[in-house]
Design an enzyme around this catalytic site. Sequence first.
Site, PDB file in Angstrom:
ATOM      1  CG  ASP A  17      -1.980  -1.135   1.083  1.00 33.18           C
ATOM      2  OD1 ASP A  17      -2.392  -1.435  -0.058  1.00 33.18           O
ATOM      3  OD2 ASP A  17      -2.364  -1.713   2.107  1.00 33.18           O
ATOM      4  NE  ARG A  24      -2.372  -4.061  12.311  1.00 25.37           N
ATOM      5  CZ  ARG A  24      -2.680  -4.083  11.006  1.00 25.37           C
ATOM      6  NH1 ARG A  24      -2.571  -5.202  10.306  1.00 25.37           N
ATOM      7  NH2 ARG A  24      -3.076  -2.982  10.401  1.00 25.37           N
ATOM      8  NE  ARG A  61      -2.396  -0.130   8.015  1.00 23.41           N
ATOM      9  CZ  ARG A  61      -3.626   0.275   8.308  1.00 23.41           C
ATOM     10  NH1 ARG A  61      -3.842   1.540   8.624  1.00 23.41           N
ATOM     11  NH2 ARG A  61      -4.627  -0.584   8.271  1.00 23.41           N
ATOM     12  CG  HIS A  95     -19.165  -4.232  -8.989  1.00 24.72           C
ATOM     13  ND1 HIS A  95     -19.689  -3.758  -7.811  1.00 24.72           N
ATOM     14  CD2 HIS A  95     -20.222  -4.740  -9.677  1.00 24.72           C
ATOM     15  CE1 HIS A  95     -20.985  -3.960  -7.775  1.00 24.72           C
ATOM     16  NE2 HIS A  95     -21.337  -4.556  -8.902  1.00 24.72           N
ATOM     17  CG  ASP A  96     -18.046  -2.396 -15.725  1.00 22.77           C
ATOM     18  OD1 ASP A  96     -19.115  -2.389 -16.368  1.00 22.77           O
ATOM     19  OD2 ASP A  96     -17.235  -1.450 -15.715  1.00 22.77           O
ATOM     20  CE  LYS A 146      -4.151  -6.221  -0.263  1.00 22.53           C
ATOM     21  NZ  LYS A 146      -4.808  -5.014  -0.766  1.00 22.53           N
ATOM     22  N   PRO A 151     -20.604  -8.222 -17.288  1.00 18.49           N
ATOM     23  CG  PRO A 151     -22.023 -10.085 -17.082  1.00 18.49           C
ATOM     24  CD  PRO A 151     -22.040  -8.577 -17.194  1.00 18.49           C
ATOM     25  CE  LYS A 182     -11.329  -4.926  -2.123  1.00 20.79           C
ATOM     26  NZ  LYS A 182      -9.952  -4.420  -2.059  1.00 20.79           N
ATOM     27  CG  ASP A 191      -7.147  -5.871  -3.402  1.00 20.99           C
ATOM     28  OD1 ASP A 191      -8.314  -6.120  -3.750  1.00 20.99           O
ATOM     29  OD2 ASP A 191      -6.853  -5.357  -2.305  1.00 20.99           O
ATOM     30  CB  THR A 229     -16.632  -4.419 -18.786  1.00 21.08           C
ATOM     31  OG1 THR A 229     -17.454  -3.857 -19.812  1.00 21.08           O
ATOM     32  CG2 THR A 229     -15.561  -3.436 -18.396  1.00 21.08           C
ATOM     33  CB  THR A 282     -14.555  -5.208   6.588  1.00 22.24           C
ATOM     34  OG1 THR A 282     -13.468  -4.694   5.840  1.00 22.24           O
ATOM     35  CG2 THR A 282     -14.534  -6.708   6.525  1.00 22.24           C
TER      36      THR A 282
HETATM   37  O1  C5P Z   1      -2.036  -2.528   6.836  1.00 21.66           O
HETATM   38  P1  C5P Z   1      -3.036  -3.648   6.964  1.00 21.66           P
HETATM   39  O2  C5P Z   1      -2.423  -4.958   7.414  1.00 21.66           O
HETATM   40  O3  C5P Z   1      -4.239  -3.265   7.762  1.00 21.66           O
HETATM   41  O4  C5P Z   1      -3.510  -3.875   5.441  1.00 21.66           O
HETATM   42  C1  C5P Z   1      -4.523  -4.764   5.087  1.00 21.66           C
HETATM   43  C2  C5P Z   1      -4.719  -4.788   3.602  1.00 21.66           C
HETATM   44  O5  C5P Z   1      -5.853  -5.596   3.320  1.00 21.66           O
HETATM   45  C3  C5P Z   1      -4.982  -3.424   2.966  1.00 21.66           C
HETATM   46  O6  C5P Z   1      -4.412  -3.442   1.650  1.00 21.66           O
HETATM   47  C4  C5P Z   1      -6.491  -3.363   2.878  1.00 21.66           C
HETATM   48  O7  C5P Z   1      -6.936  -2.568   1.820  1.00 21.66           O
HETATM   49  C5  C5P Z   1      -6.837  -4.840   2.627  1.00 21.66           C
HETATM   50  N1  C5P Z   1      -8.198  -5.233   3.022  1.00 21.66           N
HETATM   51  C6  C5P Z   1      -8.679  -5.105   4.323  1.00 21.66           C
HETATM   52  N2  C5P Z   1      -9.975  -5.492   4.631  1.00 21.66           N
HETATM   53  C7  C5P Z   1     -10.770  -6.015   3.687  1.00 21.66           C
HETATM   54  C8  C5P Z   1     -10.299  -6.168   2.384  1.00 21.66           C
HETATM   55  C9  C5P Z   1      -8.990  -5.775   2.102  1.00 21.66           C
HETATM   56  O8  C5P Z   1      -7.945  -4.664   5.203  1.00 21.66           O
HETATM   57  N3  C5P Z   1     -11.978  -6.433   4.017  1.00 21.66           N
END
Ligand code: C5P
Length: 235
Positions: A11, A180, A210, A64-65, A33, A67, A62, A60, A69, A119
């Site tokens: 990221d 984490r 992170r 959404h369009d 990713k 089929p 995602k 990643d 495309t 989420t």
């Molecule tokens: O830094 P961190 O470990 O929180 O990053 C999690 C990664 O997973 C980020 O790229 C975030 O966009 C992705 N992600 C998420 N929750 C989701 C889908 C994807 O945290 N439901």
Amino acid sequence: MTDSRVIVALDFPESDSALALVEQLSPGQCKLKIGKELFTAAGPALVENIVGRGFDVFLDLKFHDIPTTVSRACSAAAKLGVWMMNVHALGGGQMIAAARDALGKGANRPLLIAVTILTSMNEKDLKEIGIFASPGDSALSLADLAKQYGADGIVCSAHEAASIRARYGDEFLRVTPGIRLPDSDSDDQKRIMTPSNALQNGASYLVIGRPVTRADDPAAVLRRIETVLQESGAK
Ligand code: C5P
């Protein structure tokens, strides 16, 4: 291909900072990713660069369009040599099937993962867009749809991985963010789990951003995760 079950989320806002991290990592240690921010800034050339270094790349975006495309976007992504990509299950069964068809049947085809309910959305947010089922029930219906129309798995919290595995079997992949280490800051993630607990609870792949990307020594954090996973028998 590597057998690591850790996917590091790159990221970053542009390619130089992403590549500075990539240079400290090896394809044997982790998969990578690339999401919308980095892809929009750095484009397909960066994806090909990282694939060329031997990393398995989860694109990643995602999709959404309609089929057709989505099918064409998936073909274009597959040509970059990515290992995994994703679509929104909310695009519907025909869209998921079109995405899956675009990836072909080859043994080395990219894996197709479906996102169910973001989420970031709660019950009120869903009502605003006309979805009156709870986020949990909606996610389960969309997981059923993803399975039925040929996706290889879904993105879910590690807390749901066990029930998803029990419902669909081990082959249907559970890709879990919100990971984490016990001493990491949870940041904006609310439902977190440690790497070993997540694998023990049925995660197939752990998405970790992170805790690795902002570490002074990212490779050392990955080695620590690897050791913890081996010691816990989760791996
Ligand atoms: O830094 P961190 O470990 O929180 O990053 C999690 C990664 O997973 C980020 O790229 C975030 O966009 C992705 N992600 C998420 N929750 C989701 C889908 C994807 O945290 N439901």
